[in-house]
Write a protein that holds these residues in place. Sequence first.
Motif, PDB file in Angstrom:
ATOM      1  N   ASP A   2       0.817  -1.211   0.000  1.00  0.00           N
ATOM      2  CA  ASP A   2       0.000   0.000   0.000  1.00  0.00           C
ATOM      3  C   ASP A   2       0.852   1.263   0.000  1.00  0.00           C
ATOM      4  O   ASP A   2       0.527   2.261  -0.642  1.00  0.00           O
ATOM      5  CB  ASP A   2      -0.947   0.001   1.200  1.00  0.00           C
ATOM      6  CG  ASP A   2      -2.007  -1.073   1.087  1.00  0.00           C
ATOM      7  OD1 ASP A   2      -2.236  -1.529  -0.059  1.00  0.00           O
ATOM      8  OD2 ASP A   2      -2.591  -1.448   2.111  1.00  0.00           O
ATOM      9  N   TRP A   3       1.977   1.209   0.752  1.00  0.00           N
ATOM     10  CA  TRP A   3       2.824   2.398   0.833  1.00  0.00           C
ATOM     11  C   TRP A   3       3.396   2.765  -0.528  1.00  0.00           C
ATOM     12  O   TRP A   3       3.665   3.939  -0.809  1.00  0.00           O
ATOM     13  CB  TRP A   3       3.951   2.147   1.836  1.00  0.00           C
ATOM     14  CG  TRP A   3       4.893   1.038   1.404  1.00  0.00           C
ATOM     15  CD1 TRP A   3       4.779  -0.288   1.667  1.00  0.00           C
ATOM     16  CD2 TRP A   3       6.082   1.198   0.625  1.00  0.00           C
ATOM     17  NE1 TRP A   3       5.806  -0.993   1.111  1.00  0.00           N
ATOM     18  CE2 TRP A   3       6.631  -0.103   0.459  1.00  0.00           C
ATOM     19  CE3 TRP A   3       6.725   2.288   0.048  1.00  0.00           C
ATOM     20  CZ2 TRP A   3       7.808  -0.321  -0.260  1.00  0.00           C
ATOM     21  CZ3 TRP A   3       7.886   2.076  -0.665  1.00  0.00           C
ATOM     22  CH2 TRP A   3       8.424   0.780  -0.819  1.00  0.00           C
ATOM     23  N   LEU A   4       3.574   1.748  -1.389  1.00  0.00           N
ATOM     24  CA  LEU A   4       4.142   2.007  -2.715  1.00  0.00           C
ATOM     25  C   LEU A   4       3.115   2.675  -3.619  1.00  0.00           C
ATOM     26  O   LEU A   4       3.420   3.619  -4.364  1.00  0.00           O
ATOM     27  CB  LEU A   4       4.626   0.693  -3.337  1.00  0.00           C
ATOM     28  CG  LEU A   4       5.407   0.798  -4.648  1.00  0.00           C
ATOM     29  CD1 LEU A   4       6.657   1.653  -4.476  1.00  0.00           C
ATOM     30  CD2 LEU A   4       5.800  -0.585  -5.157  1.00  0.00           C
ATOM     31  N   THR A   5       1.861   2.208  -3.549  1.00  0.00           N
ATOM     32  CA  THR A   5       0.825   2.797  -4.397  1.00  0.00           C
ATOM     33  C   THR A   5       0.370   4.158  -3.899  1.00  0.00           C
ATOM     34  O   THR A   5      -0.143   4.968  -4.664  1.00  0.00           O
ATOM     35  CB  THR A   5      -0.386   1.844  -4.473  1.00  0.00           C
ATOM     36  OG1 THR A   5      -0.868   1.577  -3.150  1.00  0.00           O
ATOM     37  CG2 THR A   5      -0.004   0.537  -5.151  1.00  0.00           C
ATOM     38  N   GLU A   6       0.543   4.402  -2.589  1.00  0.00           N
ATOM     39  CA  GLU A   6       0.144   5.697  -2.045  1.00  0.00           C
ATOM     40  C   GLU A   6       1.027   6.836  -2.558  1.00  0.00           C
ATOM     41  O   GLU A   6       0.609   7.982  -2.608  1.00  0.00           O
ATOM     42  CB  GLU A   6       0.184   5.651  -0.518  1.00  0.00           C
ATOM     43  CG  GLU A   6      -0.934   4.827   0.094  1.00  0.00           C
ATOM     44  CD  GLU A   6      -0.797   4.729   1.595  1.00  0.00           C
ATOM     45  OE1 GLU A   6       0.210   5.270   2.133  1.00  0.00           O
ATOM     46  OE2 GLU A   6      -1.669   4.108   2.236  1.00  0.00           O
ATOM     47  N   HIS A   7       2.263   6.521  -2.906  1.00  0.00           N
ATOM     48  CA  HIS A   7       3.206   7.520  -3.406  1.00  0.00           C
ATOM     49  C   HIS A   7       3.426   7.323  -4.910  1.00  0.00           C
ATOM     50  O   HIS A   7       4.538   7.163  -5.387  1.00  0.00           O
ATOM     51  CB  HIS A   7       4.535   7.421  -2.652  1.00  0.00           C
ATOM     52  CG  HIS A   7       4.399   7.659  -1.182  1.00  0.00           C
ATOM     53  ND1 HIS A   7       4.040   6.656  -0.299  1.00  0.00           N
ATOM     54  CD2 HIS A   7       4.546   8.798  -0.438  1.00  0.00           C
ATOM     55  CE1 HIS A   7       3.995   7.149   0.927  1.00  0.00           C
ATOM     56  NE2 HIS A   7       4.291   8.451   0.872  1.00  0.00           N
ATOM     57  N   LYS A   8       2.323   7.354  -5.620  1.00  0.00           N
ATOM     58  CA  LYS A   8       2.347   7.137  -7.063  1.00  0.00           C
ATOM     59  C   LYS A   8       3.012   8.303  -7.785  1.00  0.00           C
ATOM     60  O   LYS A   8       2.700   9.474  -7.531  1.00  0.00           O
ATOM     61  CB  LYS A   8       0.909   6.966  -7.578  1.00  0.00           C
ATOM     62  CG  LYS A   8       0.786   6.802  -9.075  1.00  0.00           C
ATOM     63  CD  LYS A   8      -0.680   6.662  -9.463  1.00  0.00           C
ATOM     64  CE  LYS A   8      -0.858   6.585 -10.964  1.00  0.00           C
ATOM     65  NZ  LYS A   8      -2.290   6.475 -11.334  1.00  0.00           N
ATOM     66  N   LEU A   9       3.946   7.979  -8.684  1.00  0.00           N
ATOM     67  CA  LEU A   9       4.582   9.014  -9.491  1.00  0.00           C
ATOM     68  C   LEU A   9       3.570   9.573 -10.484  1.00  0.00           C
ATOM     69  O   LEU A   9       2.876   8.809 -11.163  1.00  0.00           O
ATOM     70  CB  LEU A   9       5.785   8.436 -10.241  1.00  0.00           C
ATOM     71  CG  LEU A   9       6.993   8.034  -9.395  1.00  0.00           C
ATOM     72  CD1 LEU A   9       8.043   7.356 -10.264  1.00  0.00           C
ATOM     73  CD2 LEU A   9       7.570   9.242  -8.679  1.00  0.00           C
TER      74      LEU A   9
END
Length: 282
Positions: A2-9
């Motif tokens: 989730d943390w990866l998708t929350e900081h979407k480029l």
Amino acid sequence: MDWLTEHKLPIGQWAKTVVDWLTDNAYWVFDGISAVLEGLIDAILWVLQGPHPLLVVAIAAALAYAVQRRISFAVFVAASLLLIINQGYWEETTETLSLVIAAATVCMAIGVPLGVAAAHRPRLYAAMRPVLDLMQTIPTFVYLIPALILFGLGMVPGLIATVVFAIPAPIRLTQLGVSSTPKQLLEAGEAFGATKSQLLWKVELPYALPQIMAGLTQTIMLSLSMVVIAALVGADGLGVPTLRALNTVNIAKGFEVGIAIVLIAIVLDRFFRTSKDGGQPS
């Protein structure tokens, strides 16, 4: 995860920003390109649609005989075009041909010089290779959207999309043909005092001609495969009745249009295969 998708480029937002900037600040460039390409397409359409269809058929059959020196090929060309006229798709066929011829012209005009430059500069080709891979693999609809925004509805965005999709073929094959020129031929030319320009025009390009013609043939076939996609952005041609047949599940119309596209593909392939094979019918 989730943390990866929350900081979407914001890649999509970056692309939108670039297209918006081009629309606001460089519209005159795209208007000029559109005017030139529309003029090219209109000129080809005038040649194909101006005379009577039967006269165009006769000229095409004569050219087929002049190229192949075979009566059977000339008869095939005439029969194919007459069948298209009989089915009522002559106007759409000429519109598709204008798009294909214009796309092939633009692709060869840009692709051959880039292929020659890439053959002489390995670092340039190394930098171009991932771009060419991207152009061939990215879904067509992705760059169809900015083309539609920048050039509007009509034949031009369809032509731009076709060029982007097909231009890697002449670049790659021209680079392959020029770079594969035997060193013995180049050394012989240098021994006779040939300059770099003379080596290019009298040694490298003649040796690479079969590969260049293969690139032209591939460009034509790839352009024909784009007729339906080009119709989605308002381009006229055989893609329009194809979409109508698809939307209405009209098997008869779909088969008729498919036959027309196949016949045009075979005729164009046979025309340019002659040159590719050195002038001998295949």
